[in-house]
Write a protein that holds these residues in place. Structure first.
Motif, PDB file in Angstrom:
ATOM      1  N   SER A 125      36.882  48.040  81.811  1.00 45.56           N
ATOM      2  CA  SER A 125      37.234  47.173  80.677  1.00 45.56           C
ATOM      3  C   SER A 125      38.566  47.587  80.067  1.00 45.56           C
ATOM      4  N   ASN A 126      39.021  48.781  80.378  1.00 52.41           N
ATOM      5  CA  ASN A 126      40.297  49.283  79.849  1.00 52.41           C
ATOM      6  C   ASN A 126      41.463  49.050  80.811  1.00 52.41           C
ATOM      7  N   ARG A 127      41.234  48.247  81.839  1.00 52.26           N
ATOM      8  CA  ARG A 127      42.301  48.029  82.816  1.00 52.26           C
ATOM      9  C   ARG A 127      43.491  47.317  82.178  1.00 52.26           C
ATOM     10  N   THR A 128      44.627  47.538  82.756  1.00 56.51           N
ATOM     11  CA  THR A 128      45.862  46.910  82.305  1.00 56.51           C
ATOM     12  C   THR A 128      46.573  46.345  83.538  1.00 56.51           C
ATOM     13  N   PRO A 129      47.567  45.483  83.343  1.00 57.01           N
ATOM     14  CA  PRO A 129      48.341  45.016  84.505  1.00 57.01           C
ATOM     15  C   PRO A 129      48.951  46.172  85.286  1.00 57.01           C
ATOM     16  N   GLN A 130      49.353  47.214  84.564  1.00 52.42           N
ATOM     17  CA  GLN A 130      49.928  48.375  85.230  1.00 52.42           C
ATOM     18  C   GLN A 130      48.907  49.080  86.128  1.00 52.42           C
ATOM     19  N   SER A 131      47.671  49.214  85.629  1.00 51.93           N
ATOM     20  CA  SER A 131      46.651  49.899  86.428  1.00 51.93           C
ATOM     21  C   SER A 131      46.304  49.113  87.681  1.00 51.93           C
ATOM     22  N   GLU A 152      58.644  48.083  79.155  1.00 52.87           N
ATOM     23  CA  GLU A 152      58.405  48.622  77.810  1.00 52.87           C
ATOM     24  C   GLU A 152      59.682  48.573  76.985  1.00 52.87           C
TER      25      GLU A 152
END
Length: 208
Positions: free
Chosen positions: A156-162, A203
């Motif tokens: 649930s903590n995934r990000t596009p980066q991950s 960023e």
């Protein structure tokens, strides 16, 4: 019995390869059309050409490794896994640096060659720890891929980066069957470096 099993394995690999080439090069209207094209393409000459091609190189190399290592040559007991730490050192600075595993295997048949084919992950595990290396190494590789998928994609903590990082890692990990562990890890350096630079640039742009 073993010969029959081998023939079935070769035919299965050949049939799957033909199917992939059809689906990759042809826009099929239906499964029925694909199966008809597939059945019309299969032929005995194709099986012979497939067997002689590089498609079964990993299998042939594993047979070579299983014949020599642990019988006529000693097992390496992790030596090849440590090559990641000195793979990039130029031979000019280290003249006695061990040759690439592909060259080492090539020299089993031609002592003067400087070319060869990487043994692949399974064969490399066998070279180091015999059959237990294959069993435990394959299990740990599967656990690693599953853990990365859970942490970087399903979490649930995934990000596009991950997700991008997982895509890079998984692609290289699935190349292990055709490469040595050290080469596969080194192949991560450039794409991961590009990804980290891209993340930092995104960023920086978001600040303005």
């Amino acid at each position: 019995t073993l010969g029959a099993m081998g023939f079935v394995g070769v035919f299965y690999s050949y049939a799957i390869g033909v199917w992939r080439s059809i689906t990759g090069a042809t826009k099929l209207q239906s499964i029925q059309q694909g199966l008809a094209t597939w059945l019309g393409t299969l032929e005995l000459d194709g099986i012979f050409e497939f067997t002689m091609s590089g498609a079964l190189a990993d299998i042939r190399i594993f047979v070579l490794v299983a014949y020599y290592y642990g019988r006529e040559l000693p097992l390496k007991y992790g030596d090849t896994l440590l090559r990641i730490f000195y793979q990039l050192i130029p031979r000019a600075l280290w003249p006695s640096k061990p040759y690439d595993l592909g060259v080492e295997l090539g020299r089993l048949s031609n002592p003067y060659t400087f070319s060869g084919t990487p043994p692949g992950f399974i064969a490399e595990m066998y070279m180091n720890f015999h059959i237990w290396g294959v069993i435990i190494g394959s299990f740990l590789l599967g656990v690693l891929i599953a853990w990365l998928y859970y942490k970087l994609v399903l979490s649930s903590n995934r990000t596009p980066q991950s997700v991008v990082i997982y895509a890079i890692l998984a692609q290289r990990l699935f190349l292990l069957p055709s490469n040595t562990l050290s080469l596969a890890i080194l192949a991560l350096v450039i794409p991961m470096g590009y990804a980290l630079v891209a993340f930092k640039l995104c960023e920086f742009d978001s600040l303005y």
